[in-house]
Enzyme design. Sequence first.
Site, PDB file in Angstrom:
ATOM      1  CG  HIS A  82      -2.088   0.911   1.118  1.00  0.00           C
ATOM      2  ND1 HIS A  82      -1.985   2.283   1.166  1.00  0.00           N
ATOM      3  CD2 HIS A  82      -3.407   0.638   0.938  1.00  0.00           C
ATOM      4  CE1 HIS A  82      -3.190   2.816   1.038  1.00  0.00           C
ATOM      5  NE2 HIS A  82      -4.069   1.841   0.891  1.00  0.00           N
ATOM      6  N   GLY A 163       4.550  21.238  12.217  1.00  0.00           N
ATOM      7  CA  GLY A 163       5.741  20.444  12.494  1.00  0.00           C
ATOM      8  C   GLY A 163       6.933  20.878  11.661  1.00  0.00           C
ATOM      9  N   PRO A 164       8.080  20.241  11.875  1.00  0.00           N
ATOM     10  CG  PRO A 164       9.667  18.639  12.451  1.00  0.00           C
ATOM     11  CD  PRO A 164       8.271  19.075  12.756  1.00  0.00           C
ATOM     12  CG  PHE A 167      13.602  12.376   6.337  1.00  0.00           C
ATOM     13  CD1 PHE A 167      12.319  11.963   6.002  1.00  0.00           C
ATOM     14  CD2 PHE A 167      14.615  11.424   6.377  1.00  0.00           C
ATOM     15  CE1 PHE A 167      12.039  10.632   5.721  1.00  0.00           C
ATOM     16  CE2 PHE A 167      14.346  10.089   6.096  1.00  0.00           C
ATOM     17  CZ  PHE A 167      13.056   9.696   5.767  1.00  0.00           C
ATOM     18  N   GLY A 172       8.540   9.567   9.252  1.00  0.00           N
ATOM     19  CA  GLY A 172       8.115  10.020   7.938  1.00  0.00           C
ATOM     20  C   GLY A 172       7.227  11.233   8.078  1.00  0.00           C
TER      21      GLY A 172
END
Length: 536
Positions: A82, A163-164, A167, A172
């Site tokens: 998926h 959020g930042p 990575f 993720g």
Amino acid sequence: MKKIVECVPNFSEGRDRDVINAIADAISKTEGCTLLDVDPGKSTHRTVYTFVGDPESVIEGALAAARVAFKRIDMRKHKGEHPRFGAMDVCPFIPVAGVTMEECAKIAKKFAQRAAEALNVPFFLYEEAAEHEYRRKLPDVRKGEYEALEERLKDPKWKPDFGPASFVPTWGATATGARMFLIAYNVNILGTSNQAHRIALNLREAGRGEDEPGRMKDVKGMGWFVDEYNMAQVTVNLNNYHVTAIHELFESVKEEAAALNVGVAGSEIVGIVPLESLIMAADYYIEKENLFIYEEDQKVRLAIERLGLNSVAPFNPKEKVIEYIVAEPPDEPLASLSVRGFIEEIAARTSAPGGGSASAAMAAIGTGLGSMVAKLTYGVRKFENVDAHMRKHIPLLHDLTQKLIPMIDADTSAFNEYMEGLRMPRGTDEEKAERHAKMQAGLKTAINVPLTTMRLADAAWDALCEVARYGNPASKSDVQVGAKALETGIWGAYQNVLINMEDVEDEAYKSEILKESEAIEKRAREKCSEVLSLLG
């Protein structure tokens, strides 16, 4: 109406039962949340959770689940069939009852902000919560999946909404948003999988390609053969049942099957379904067949029968309809008493329940008697010439009775806000001002309860006059008692409005409410006289 929101988070873990159960436990242990379904897939390496609750509770449930996923899922090790780009890959919020899509979009944003701050991970908004049109569709947000995310986050165009913009390898990113309820629906075909697929291609929005689109919007579908049923099925996802309803899909499959000389043998709903979608189907068949059905349970039964939802497995509304699954007994301690118990409560040495609750009860008895006589008239052979009149007024009188009953308890709790203000501190000028404002607001709340009783009861007069004019003559005294009970209920509620109005300082508000309530009380006297004169 109770507010119910559905949340369907998808997590990138479908094999480790401990992790799957830990996330489920986090949701089910959140106060106000009801976990409805857990659907893991080994090949997809993904688990879909379905839970419901009020707006605040579903946010807490989603946060609890995200915290577990943050500790237990490592995207660096994840492989599955998926598409995915995060440990909590997607987290949509869906309006079920008493909630708008706009509210669900705000819920998604609030969840994203809190989760991003708590976990320090990126969140993107999609569907109805999206703040950029190019981020509306999930495949666009998730393009390239987890493997492309590190580079993608460097592009200012793909800065996360919360959020930042960096990575986080173990997590993720997550997409959260608001969308309509998705209904998984199958129609049974007494034919081959090829024939079922031909029908699906004709109906699904994508059709056979850009040059040959299908008939129905917001529908995905295909045809297959189910060995355990020994039948083929047209299997679809209805992405928005307000665009393409269950009954519309079912009737269209019947049309397509008839063109192929293929039989249709009912259908099935996979998972759960909103009550509204079944009521929509019932209303369609009621109008189509000129039926007279007004009670909810009978409408649900009609939808089940016309759609053939019992064809492959029993369809139990209590286990399949969201609102019934999460239903709680009404908080109506007075209305739930026996008649003797209610009267004894009124007679007790306490100020509540008092005249307001008694007035609501009398008004409900008034509309109830009108409803009873109309129902006793409808369907009787010698009164068939007035069936049209009864059909028109029975649903209204029935509905008003159901709405007036809760007002019996509402009146008893009407002063709660005022009493809260009365108990507030008043040591400083600021505290005195806040206390005063709270008490004034509480008085308006206390006025609104009997005023609502008046408004509901007032809506019954035209129907009651029609029942007096055309109803079964043997029930003459019942209509007479009903009219006097309705008038008295309105008069009593009016007295409660007046007594609570004395200390209200907002003159404009007082003038408006007094004008309306005086008009309703006057009309009650006039209409009661009209009913009695019609009965002779």
